[in-house]
Design an enzyme around this catalytic site. Structure first.
Site, PDB file in Angstrom:
ATOM      1  N   GLU A  66       0.833  -1.203   0.000  1.00  0.00           N
ATOM      2  CA  GLU A  66       0.000   0.000   0.000  1.00  0.00           C
ATOM      3  C   GLU A  66       0.872   1.259   0.000  1.00  0.00           C
ATOM      4  O   GLU A  66       2.092   1.189  -0.050  1.00  0.00           O
ATOM      5  CB  GLU A  66      -0.968  -0.006   1.191  1.00  0.00           C
ATOM      6  CG  GLU A  66      -2.419  -0.318   0.809  1.00  0.00           C
ATOM      7  CD  GLU A  66      -3.017   0.657  -0.180  1.00  0.00           C
ATOM      8  OE1 GLU A  66      -2.515   1.798  -0.295  1.00  0.00           O
ATOM      9  OE2 GLU A  66      -4.001   0.293  -0.855  1.00  0.00           O
ATOM     10  N   HIS A 105     -12.042   0.211   3.696  1.00  0.00           N
ATOM     11  CA  HIS A 105     -13.110   0.633   2.797  1.00  0.00           C
ATOM     12  C   HIS A 105     -14.089  -0.528   2.637  1.00  0.00           C
ATOM     13  O   HIS A 105     -13.675  -1.664   2.395  1.00  0.00           O
ATOM     14  CB  HIS A 105     -12.551   1.024   1.431  1.00  0.00           C
ATOM     15  CG  HIS A 105     -11.394   1.973   1.508  1.00  0.00           C
ATOM     16  ND1 HIS A 105     -10.375   1.974   0.578  1.00  0.00           N
ATOM     17  CD2 HIS A 105     -11.085   2.943   2.403  1.00  0.00           C
ATOM     18  CE1 HIS A 105      -9.503   2.901   0.891  1.00  0.00           C
ATOM     19  NE2 HIS A 105      -9.903   3.507   2.000  1.00  0.00           N
ATOM     20  N   ARG A 148     -15.831   4.735   2.536  1.00  0.00           N
ATOM     21  CA  ARG A 148     -14.376   4.768   2.647  1.00  0.00           C
ATOM     22  C   ARG A 148     -13.870   5.111   4.050  1.00  0.00           C
ATOM     23  O   ARG A 148     -12.672   5.032   4.318  1.00  0.00           O
ATOM     24  CB  ARG A 148     -13.811   5.770   1.636  1.00  0.00           C
ATOM     25  CG  ARG A 148     -14.015   5.326   0.196  1.00  0.00           C
ATOM     26  CD  ARG A 148     -13.453   6.324  -0.801  1.00  0.00           C
ATOM     27  NE  ARG A 148     -12.054   6.622  -0.592  1.00  0.00           N
ATOM     28  CZ  ARG A 148     -11.038   5.834  -0.940  1.00  0.00           C
ATOM     29  NH1 ARG A 148     -11.290   4.647  -1.520  1.00  0.00           N
ATOM     30  NH2 ARG A 148      -9.791   6.190  -0.717  1.00  0.00           N
TER      31      ARG A 148
END
Length: 470
Positions: free
Chosen positions: A213, A270, A363
């Site tokens: 990420e 999310h 989110r």
């Protein structure tokens, strides 16, 4: 069925043959932590499964008082799987029951999730909901924590961090906010993630993709295939268990804290969601905005109109609000939009005219949330929007097609857990739906308020660093 998933009859046969020696009973507390007790396999008989297994509910925070401590774990025999870390051990997820009434315990988060699924059918909006959480977390080489009145510290070590000591480490670093999709040797967690995926799939969790990420220091994402509400919440608990144990095998530490590193992206969860009825996606309309139906838009409006209260469940720690700040890809705008990652509700647009994939993505949530309560609360608030036929545009939620961080005309998420717990305390929708028991919500709020107050009592290095009048 995958290799470590075990059907009930097969599980009992393996116990009889001696191939399983222990049965580990798992349940989730109000905070969202997996609890367990392990029994010898010969005690896990059909008769005892039907009777349940006793435990002390007063020792589980938020469950029962000392004078009503006796409780039962009732195994869900659709959930057994072989423990991938301890040989000859079968894990079974349980529901919590009251031994006197023989009824489900109203403060059991998993029971709340089951009530949410039943509530959806009762409304007539749909028959089934699907949930797809994107779980992000950090894997550190080392994590040391000290919390004392005169000596508090956090020490994070990761060979990915640019200013980490070079001795004994290579020169391949990941700069702040530059960790999205680099290949090895910059990405140092390829083997970790691949092994974790292999284990997840062996216990029945289908994985779609894994990758590094955005943040440096070992931030990763492994995406599970969507599923029904209770089953997906079960899978989130399995996911965390596997992540922590694989990290331990590598001599590392996995953490789901939303913002462990200042100045870099935090970890979110999310949550993609949709509702189906008679095999049709209730959220899909090829002629609607972003191919959304009117019920879908009302559902989005329900989420957004209750968002400040919802965050008390989906973002349940002080660290959650260090993540919910502009410019770190965390949504702070109480708004909706297609493709727009700065809005709290995003409409994914990867595939056009594809009924099956049409969904909403909230989110805001992060992985410290209790998944059973998180999904249930989102569903209830979304359905409230449908019941009231809310129009997100008329409510001022958009759609906004530009970057809306810090836009003055757009409402922003609360900046602290103090605020969100206050909103959650005032919002009666969850209890009035019948999905959340008042005692569950009361105990949840008490636990979170206590945790928050105790955390705020401790000074941090930042208190000294930013105070110019020492």
């Amino acid at each position: 069925m995958t290799e470590n998933m075990i059907e009930e009859q097969k599980a009992l046969q393996l116990i009889t043959s001696g191939e399983i020696l222990f049965v580990d009973l798992r349940f989730t507390d109000i905070r969202g932590a997996w609890q367990h007790m392990t029994m010898t396999a010969h005690e896990f008989t059909p008769e005892n499964i039907k009777k349940g297994f006793g435990f002390d509910g007063s020792s589980i925070k938020g469950f029962n008082s000392i004078f009503e401590s006796d409780m039962l774990l009732m195994p869900d025999m659709e959930t057994p799987f072989l423990d991938p870390f301890y040989e000859k051990t079968l894990i079974v997820i349980c529901d919590v029951y009251d031994p006197i009434t023989r009824e489900p315990f109203e403060r059991d988060p998993r029971y709340t999730a089951k009530k949410a699924e039943a509530y959806l059918k009762k409304t007539g909006v749909g028959t089934i909901s699907y949930w797809g959480p994107e779980i992000e977390f950090f894997v550190f080489d080392k994590l040391a924590i000290g919390l004392h009145p005169h000596n508090s510290f956090i020490n994070i070590e990761s060979s990915e961090i640019p200013d980490f000591p070079q001795e004994g480490h290579d020169g391949y670093k990941i700069m702040t906010k530059s960790g999205y999709f680099p290949t090895p040797p910059f990405d140092k967690l390829q083997a970790f993630r691949s092994e974790m995926v292999t284990i997840l799939e062996s216990i029945g969790i289908t994985v779609e993709v894994h990758h590094h990420e955005v943040a440096t220091g070992g931030q990763v994402e492994i995406d599970m295939r969507y599923g029904t509400l209770v089953a997906t919440a079960d899978n989130v608990m399995k996911y965390k268990y596997v992540a922590r144990n694989v990290a331990k095998k590598y001599g590392m530490t996995a953490t789901f804290l939303p913002k462990p590193i200042a100045g870099d992206n935090g970890s979110g969860m999310h949550t993609h969601q949709s509702i189906f009825k008679a095999g049709k996606n209730v959220f899909f309309d090829p002629k609607g905005y972003a191919e959304l139906s009117k019920p879908a838009l009302s559902y989005a409006a329900g989420l957004l109109s209750h968002l400040r209260a919802l965050l008390g469940i989906t973002n349940s720690t002080l660290s959650s609000y260090r993540r919910l700040v502009p410019h770190y890809e965390a949504p702070t705008a109480i708004a909706f939009s297609k493709r727009n990652r700065s809005a709290a509700v995003r409409v994914p647009m990867y595939f056009m005219n594809d009924e099956k994939s049409k969904r909403l993505e909230l989110r805001c949530p992060d992985p410290t949330t209790n998944p059973y309560l998180s999904f249930s609360a989102q569903l209830v608030f979304g359905l409230d929007g449908i019941a009231k036929k809310l129009d997100p545009t008329k409510e001022g939620f958009g759609p906004f097609e530009e970057n809306i961080w810090e836009k003055s005309r757009v409402k922003q998420t609360p900046q602290s857990l103090v605020e969100t717990l206050g909103f959650l305390r005032k919002d009666k929708t969850l209890v009035e739906s019948g999905v959340f028991a008042q005692s569950l919500l009361t105990n949840y709020l008490d636990i979170k308020t206590t945790e928050m107050r105790e955390s705020l009592l401790y000074p941090t290095p930042a208190d000294f660093w930013f105070n110019g009048d020492l």
